[in-house]
Structure formats: structure tokens, C-alpha cells
Design a protein around this motif. Structure first.
Motif, PDB file in Angstrom:
ATOM      1  N   HIS A   1      47.282  54.954  60.440  1.00  0.00           N
ATOM      2  CA  HIS A   1      47.301  56.362  60.816  1.00  0.00           C
ATOM      3  C   HIS A   1      48.749  56.830  60.869  1.00  0.00           C
ATOM      4  O   HIS A   1      49.678  56.030  60.875  1.00  0.00           O
ATOM      5  CB  HIS A   1      46.654  56.561  62.198  1.00  0.00           C
ATOM      6  N   SER A   2      48.937  58.113  60.912  1.00  0.00           N
ATOM      7  CA  SER A   2      50.215  58.815  61.052  1.00  0.00           C
ATOM      8  C   SER A   2      51.257  58.346  60.037  1.00  0.00           C
ATOM      9  O   SER A   2      51.007  58.352  58.838  1.00  0.00           O
ATOM     10  CB  SER A   2      50.727  58.742  62.484  1.00  0.00           C
ATOM     11  N   TRP A   3      52.443  57.927  60.495  1.00  0.00           N
ATOM     12  CA  TRP A   3      53.548  57.640  59.573  1.00  0.00           C
ATOM     13  C   TRP A   3      53.257  56.431  58.690  1.00  0.00           C
ATOM     14  O   TRP A   3      53.825  56.305  57.608  1.00  0.00           O
ATOM     15  CB  TRP A   3      54.857  57.466  60.326  1.00  0.00           C
ATOM     16  N   GLY A   4      52.385  55.529  59.117  1.00  0.00           N
ATOM     17  CA  GLY A   4      52.025  54.384  58.288  1.00  0.00           C
ATOM     18  C   GLY A   4      51.353  54.808  56.998  1.00  0.00           C
ATOM     19  O   GLY A   4      51.537  54.182  55.947  1.00  0.00           O
TER      20      GLY A   4
ATOM     21  N   ALA B   1      47.902  47.353  44.008  1.00  0.00           N
ATOM     22  CA  ALA B   1      47.522  48.731  44.337  1.00  0.00           C
ATOM     23  C   ALA B   1      46.188  48.761  45.086  1.00  0.00           C
ATOM     24  O   ALA B   1      46.015  49.563  46.007  1.00  0.00           O
ATOM     25  CB  ALA B   1      47.449  49.574  43.069  1.00  0.00           C
ATOM     26  N   VAL B   2      45.245  47.892  44.708  1.00  0.00           N
ATOM     27  CA  VAL B   2      43.984  47.801  45.451  1.00  0.00           C
ATOM     28  C   VAL B   2      44.263  47.427  46.898  1.00  0.00           C
ATOM     29  O   VAL B   2      43.693  48.006  47.839  1.00  0.00           O
ATOM     30  CB  VAL B   2      43.016  46.776  44.808  1.00  0.00           C
ATOM     31  N   ALA B   3      45.154  46.465  47.107  1.00  0.00           N
ATOM     32  CA  ALA B   3      45.492  46.044  48.470  1.00  0.00           C
ATOM     33  C   ALA B   3      46.152  47.186  49.248  1.00  0.00           C
ATOM     34  O   ALA B   3      45.872  47.380  50.434  1.00  0.00           O
ATOM     35  CB  ALA B   3      46.410  44.829  48.427  1.00  0.00           C
ATOM     36  N   GLY B   4      47.005  47.948  48.602  1.00  0.00           N
ATOM     37  CA  GLY B   4      47.654  49.075  49.277  1.00  0.00           C
ATOM     38  C   GLY B   4      46.676  50.164  49.668  1.00  0.00           C
ATOM     39  O   GLY B   4      46.744  50.712  50.772  1.00  0.00           O
ATOM     40  N   VAL B   5      45.752  50.476  48.771  1.00  0.00           N
ATOM     41  CA  VAL B   5      44.752  51.501  49.088  1.00  0.00           C
ATOM     42  C   VAL B   5      43.837  51.003  50.211  1.00  0.00           C
ATOM     43  O   VAL B   5      43.481  51.762  51.114  1.00  0.00           O
ATOM     44  CB  VAL B   5      43.950  51.886  47.828  1.00  0.00           C
ATOM     45  N   ALA B   6      43.480  49.733  50.174  1.00  0.00           N
ATOM     46  CA  ALA B   6      42.643  49.183  51.252  1.00  0.00           C
ATOM     47  C   ALA B   6      43.395  49.191  52.580  1.00  0.00           C
ATOM     48  O   ALA B   6      42.806  49.472  53.635  1.00  0.00           O
ATOM     49  CB  ALA B   6      42.201  47.772  50.899  1.00  0.00           C
ATOM     50  N   LEU B   7      44.682  48.922  52.541  1.00  0.00           N
ATOM     51  CA  LEU B   7      45.477  48.948  53.768  1.00  0.00           C
ATOM     52  C   LEU B   7      45.562  50.345  54.355  1.00  0.00           C
ATOM     53  O   LEU B   7      45.640  50.517  55.572  1.00  0.00           O
ATOM     54  CB  LEU B   7      46.876  48.403  53.495  1.00  0.00           C
ATOM     55  N   SER B   8      45.483  51.357  53.507  1.00  0.00           N
ATOM     56  CA  SER B   8      45.554  52.733  54.009  1.00  0.00           C
ATOM     57  C   SER B   8      44.360  53.077  54.897  1.00  0.00           C
ATOM     58  O   SER B   8      44.444  54.005  55.700  1.00  0.00           O
ATOM     59  CB  SER B   8      45.639  53.725  52.847  1.00  0.00           C
ATOM     60  N   LEU B   9      43.269  52.344  54.766  1.00  0.00           N
ATOM     61  CA  LEU B   9      42.109  52.602  55.621  1.00  0.00           C
ATOM     62  C   LEU B   9      42.354  52.195  57.061  1.00  0.00           C
ATOM     63  O   LEU B   9      41.684  52.668  57.969  1.00  0.00           O
ATOM     64  CB  LEU B   9      40.881  51.853  55.085  1.00  0.00           C
ATOM     65  N   MET B  10      43.310  51.308  57.295  1.00  0.00           N
ATOM     66  CA  MET B  10      43.570  50.805  58.639  1.00  0.00           C
ATOM     67  C   MET B  10      44.708  51.528  59.343  1.00  0.00           C
ATOM     68  O   MET B  10      44.953  51.286  60.519  1.00  0.00           O
ATOM     69  CB  MET B  10      43.903  49.312  58.575  1.00  0.00           C
TER      70      MET B  10
ATOM     71  N   ARG C   1      39.795  61.857  53.403  1.00  0.00           N
ATOM     72  CA  ARG C   1      40.081  60.434  53.269  1.00  0.00           C
ATOM     73  C   ARG C   1      39.203  59.749  52.224  1.00  0.00           C
ATOM     74  O   ARG C   1      39.703  59.004  51.392  1.00  0.00           O
ATOM     75  CB  ARG C   1      39.914  59.745  54.619  1.00  0.00           C
ATOM     76  N   TRP C   2      37.898  59.963  52.234  1.00  0.00           N
ATOM     77  CA  TRP C   2      37.047  59.152  51.365  1.00  0.00           C
ATOM     78  C   TRP C   2      37.241  59.448  49.882  1.00  0.00           C
ATOM     79  O   TRP C   2      37.261  58.516  49.080  1.00  0.00           O
ATOM     80  CB  TRP C   2      35.574  59.221  51.797  1.00  0.00           C
TER      81      TRP C   2
END
Length: 126
Positions: A50-53, A39-48, A6-7
Motif C-alpha cells: 500500500h501507499s509508497w510501496g 515482472a510477474v513477481a513484481g505485479v504479484a508483490l503489488s497486491l501486498m 486495482r483488479w
């Protein structure tokens, strides 16, 4: 280290998107800058998520990266490199992301003071 955890994937994606967003502002290219910040917002959202999201967000980040690369090629061609990094990160998030939860170390549940009080113990004592 490969971009399978992840990191590194998140750091690479955030760095590429920040370069595109800040560079687009500096070059006065509103289209490149806007897609970079999205794209920054999308990558930041990926931190929150899990799974199919993670698969959905990864696919959206890849689409943003492709759109940004096309817009960057038309206005500021060197920003295409930043969007390629974002696209690579999005692919890793989409493909490997759901498995990240299973690779985390499991931790023991925390000591519940309410259960200790129910058992007649004083949780404030060491």
C-alpha cells in the motif's frame, strides 16, 4: 472499465508478464523469459503493498518492462506487445496505486468474543 482500479491493472500486468514469461520459455529466449517472470513477481508483490510501496513497485515494473521490451525487440519482436501491457500496468500501479486504499469500502469491526466475555456475556450463544 478503465485501468484505474486495482483488479484490471493487476490482471493486465500479470497477463502481459505471463505471456512474456511463458512465451520466452517456448521461444527458448532466456532473457525475455527471465524478465517476464520477474515482472510477474513484481505485479504479484503489488497486491501486498500500500501507499509508497506501490509507487516503488510500479516504477520497478515499468523498468522491467522497458528492459524486457528492448531484449524482446532484439530476439523475439512480438513479445514487445506483452511488455507494453506490463509497462502500462506499472504506470497505473505507480500513479493510481496509493489511492486504491482510500477507495475501499470500510467495513464494521468484527464482533470480538473476548470483549463480550469481559462484559459477562457468553459469545457461544446466538
Amino acid at each position: 472499465m478503465a485501468l484505474t482500479r486495482r483488479w484490471p491493472a493487476t490482471l493486465a500486468g500479470a497477463t502481459g508478464a505471463l505471456v512474456a514469461g511463458i512465451g520466452g520459455n517456448a521461444a527458448e529466449s532466456a532473457a525475455v523469459s527471465g524478465v517476464g517472470w520477474a515482472a510477474v513477481a513484481g505485479v504479484a508483490l503489488s497486491l501486498m503493498l500500500h501507499s509508497w510501496g506501490l509507487r516503488v513497485i510500479g516504477a520497478l515494473v515499468v523498468l522491467l518492462a522497458v528492459l524486457g521490451a528492448v531484449l524482446a525487440f532484439l530476439s523475439e519482436p512480438w513479445f514487445v506487445l506483452a511488455f507494453l501491457v506490463v509497462a502500462l500496468s506499472g504506470v497505473v500501479i505507480a500513479l493510481r496505486g496509493p489511492g486504491w486504499a482510500s477507495t475501499r469500502r470500510r467495513r464494521e469491526p468484527a464482533d470480538d468474543p473476548w470483549k463480550r466475555m469481559d462484559a459477562g456475556e457468553d459469545p457461544t450463544l446466538p
